[in-house]
Design a protein around this motif. Structure first.
Motif, PDB file in Angstrom:
ATOM      1  N   GLU A   1      38.266  33.384  37.779  1.00  0.00           N
ATOM      2  CA  GLU A   1      37.922  33.331  36.359  1.00  0.00           C
ATOM      3  C   GLU A   1      38.983  32.522  35.638  1.00  0.00           C
ATOM      4  OE1 GLU A   1      35.870  37.763  36.052  1.00  0.00           O
ATOM      5  OE2 GLU A   1      37.838  37.413  35.187  1.00  0.00           O
TER       6      GLU A   1
ATOM      7  N   GLU B   1      37.453  35.685  28.980  1.00  0.00           N
ATOM      8  CA  GLU B   1      36.871  34.941  30.100  1.00  0.00           C
ATOM      9  C   GLU B   1      36.062  33.765  29.556  1.00  0.00           C
ATOM     10  OE1 GLU B   1      34.371  37.228  32.871  1.00  0.00           O
ATOM     11  OE2 GLU B   1      33.354  35.342  33.329  1.00  0.00           O
TER      12      GLU B   1
ATOM     13  N   HIS C   1      34.073  30.806  34.949  1.00  0.00           N
ATOM     14  CA  HIS C   1      33.999  31.622  36.158  1.00  0.00           C
ATOM     15  C   HIS C   1      33.390  30.787  37.271  1.00  0.00           C
ATOM     16  CE1 HIS C   1      33.217  36.002  37.677  1.00  0.00           C
ATOM     17  NE2 HIS C   1      33.877  35.259  38.536  1.00  0.00           N
TER      18      HIS C   1
HETATM   19 MG    MG Z   1      32.028  36.199  34.927  1.00  0.00          MG
END
Ligand code: MG
Ligand code: ATP
Ligand code: MG
Ligand code: MG
Length: 569
Positions: A209, A412, A415
């Motif tokens: 990530e 985040e 990813h």
């Molecule tokens: Mg994710």
């Protein structure tokens, strides 16, 4: 752009329902407006920044050799049935029917659609590797949409999917994507960390990530001061030291097995025979609708009849055991039931963490069992509470033995996954290999939260006056403010001239020719976060100067009119 002909929808008041600063500033700076929960309109000002983020993402993806496509947002259920996710996906999948009663969903992600395309289009290993991406609208029916575009229901994602004959080729493209993501976040001017992440939910073998570091982040990331070790909290908590980490293809089960002391303590407490004891401790808490944080879930070995686990085994809990719904598991774990490691259909018990007795459990008892030392359920379960975890991990030795650990909150924003053949196998996506035999494709997938990045950039770059854009994604790079331009033709004219000059030099310029008080204009430009401000006034022109102020400068300064351009460069 002339401000007098542009929707500058700034607001003085901080909107009451906006909890975090990026959400407040995006509303106040007139970037977005809410239509309904998790649904936002991008106003002209916001869209400029969104498009700049998109452009950087697109340029770097193109540079990496990926090919842009555009897939439909609406997807037929048949493809999801083929992959098995129609049953598994849970409440985030928005399902709908067309007029003939056929099932569709609004795509939260596009593995099925791209795999369907590729199984028809690619025939030979000679066409591999291939990487396809799109920048497109996704819909996820998030249980708690919040923080504006940060956790929206409808949002813009860049998603890419790569196809390979073997794992080595996948590894190569995975590394290219890792580098590409670093280039993207470097160009965006963000402070970020790539971290190891759990790939259990998707079933692949590796995953990273990319987190923008910010105190408002919903995730926790841990990294070493002395090496490149960095992991998100789920991964860090469950990971063995690097040396004895199991090979990716190995049983993920081991990675997730809680420490022996924990198993014993919990099994004893629940009076369960060892073969049915705790399989996995879920170390992610989330606030429920009542704002109560920290669901604690236990995934037990084997199948359980919850009625057999007696209520008296959990004293002090009024409603001790409930079978969690798919949606609850998904929300608590952040992934889908049935997909954690090889354990099929884990049976979860979700207990309110406010139950005082849970304080008795010390989970992840020791480093030998690859858990954090001394994590206490009662105190630490809601891992959102980085402050608490800081006491636990900060300063501990890094699992690779180099340096000590630091823990920070992260957002985040990207990813990347090695998917392996999960989708290609289920959907029979093959090409002919060198021997003319059908070979199942290896896949990777790579996501970036394009619209979330806009909010994340603001979380990292603001002050009490407003947004401070990194130059690369500022809606406008320069603001020219004319003072009393509507009354003074000299000022208006000089403003126009400067505007044309800077535009021709390639700058994105906002000419603030509005009939407003200077203070109002200055406040707007600071709130919107335009990096450079030039003021044209009668007094200045008399002296042959403009007034310049950078967004974060303490002082303004006068510069000769004719030097404006060279000054900015
Ligand atoms: Mg994710
Ligand atoms: P999260 O953990 O925040 O729910 P995710 O792991 O479910 O995100 P992915 O499936 O990895 O998300 O999707 C790729 C990217 O899309 C994420 O890294 C994130 O930047 C972005 N994203 C995911 N959900 C949302 C959302 N609800 N609103 C805005 N962006 C999102
Ligand atoms: Mg999610
Ligand atoms: Mg996530």
């Amino acid at each position: 752009m002339r401000a007098s002909r542009y929707l500058i929808a700034t607001q003085k008041e901080t909107p009451a329902d906006a909890e975090i600063v990026s959400h407040q500033l995006m509303l106040r700076a007139g970037m977005i407006r809410k239509l309904a929960a998790g649904l936002y309109t991008w106003l002209p000002m916001g869209l400029r920044t969104l498009r700049k983020v998109e452009r950087i993402v697109r340029e770097e993806m193109d540079k990496s050799g990926a090919q842009e496509v555009l897939m439909p947002a609406v997807q037929p259920a048949e493809l999801w049935q083929e992959s098995g996710r129609w049953e598994q996906y849970g409440g985030e999948l928005l399902r709908m029917n067309d007029r003939h009663g056929r099932d569709f969903c609004f795509g939260p992600t596009h593995e099925e659609v791209i795999t369907d395309l590729i199984r028809n289009e690619l025939k030979s290993y000679k066409e591999l590797p291939a990487n396809f991406y799109q920048i497109q609208t996704k819909f996820r029916d998030e249980r708690r949409p919040r923080f504006g575009v940060m956790r929206a229901r409808e949002f813009i994602m860049k998603d890419a999917y790569s196809f390979h004959l073997d794992g080595d080729s996948l590894e190569e493209t995975y590394q290219v994507m890792h580098r590409t993501y670093c280039n993207i976040f470097d160009r965006l001017g963000l402070d970020y960390r790539p971290v190891e992440a759990d790939s259990g939910a998707i079933g692949g073998s590796a995953s990273h990530e990319f987190h923008v570091l910010a105190d408002s982040g919903e995730d926790a990331v841990i990294f070493s001061t002395g090496s490149n070790y960095a992991a998100n909290i789920e991964k860090a908590v469950a990971l063995p030291p690097q040396g004895d980490r199991p090979a990716p293809s190995q049983d993920m089960q081991e990675v997730h097995t809680p420490g022996q002391r924990t198993i014993e303590a919990v099994s004893n407490y629940l009076r369960l025979p060892p073969e049915q004891s705790v399989k996995t401790l879920l170390v992610k808490g989330e606030e429920d609708e009542n704002g109560q944080s920290g669901l604690v879930a236990l995934i037990l070995r084997g199948d359980h009849n919850l009625n057999e686990i007696k209520a008296e085994n959990l004293p002090g809990v009024a409603e001790p055991l409930t079978m969690a719904t798919d949606e609850e598991i998904e929300n608590a774990v952040g992934c889908q039931p049935g997909s954690i490691g090889p354990v099929k259909l884990p049976v979860p018990i979700i207990v309110d963490r406010s139950a005082a007795h849970l304080a008795d459990f010390v989970c992840g008892a020791n480093r030998d069992d690859y858990h954090l030392t001394g994590v206490n359920w009662e105190r630490d379960m809601p891992l959102g509470r980085v402050e608490d975890l800081r006491d636990v991990v900060e300063g501990d030795a890094s699992p690779d033995g180099k340096g000590t650990l630091e823990i920070r909150r992260g957002i985040e924003v990207g990813h990347i996954f090695k998917l392996g053949n999960k989708y290609s196998k289920a959907m029979n996506a093959t090409v002919l290999d060198e021997n003319g035999k059908a070979a199942i494709l290896e896949m990777g997938c790579y996501g970036i939260g394009v619209s979330r990045i806009v909010a994340a950039a603001i979380e990292q770059n603001h002050d009490d006056k407003g947004i401070i854009w990194p130059q690369a994604i500022a809606p406008f790079e320069v603001a020219i403010v004319t003072l009393n331009g509507h009354k003074s033709p000299v000022v208006a004219e000089a403003g126009e001239k400067l505007y044309e000059q800077l535009r021709q030099a390639g700058y994105d310029v906002l000419l603030d020719d509005r009939n407003d008080r200077p203070g109002v204009k200055f406040a707007d430009i600071e709130l919107i976060g335009i990096p450079h401000r030039l003021v044209v006034s009668e007094r200045g022109l008399g002296a042959g100067t403009l007034e310049y102020k950078g967004r974060t400068d303490e002082e303004k300064q006068d510069i000769p009119v004719e030097e404006a351009l060279s000054f900015l460069v």
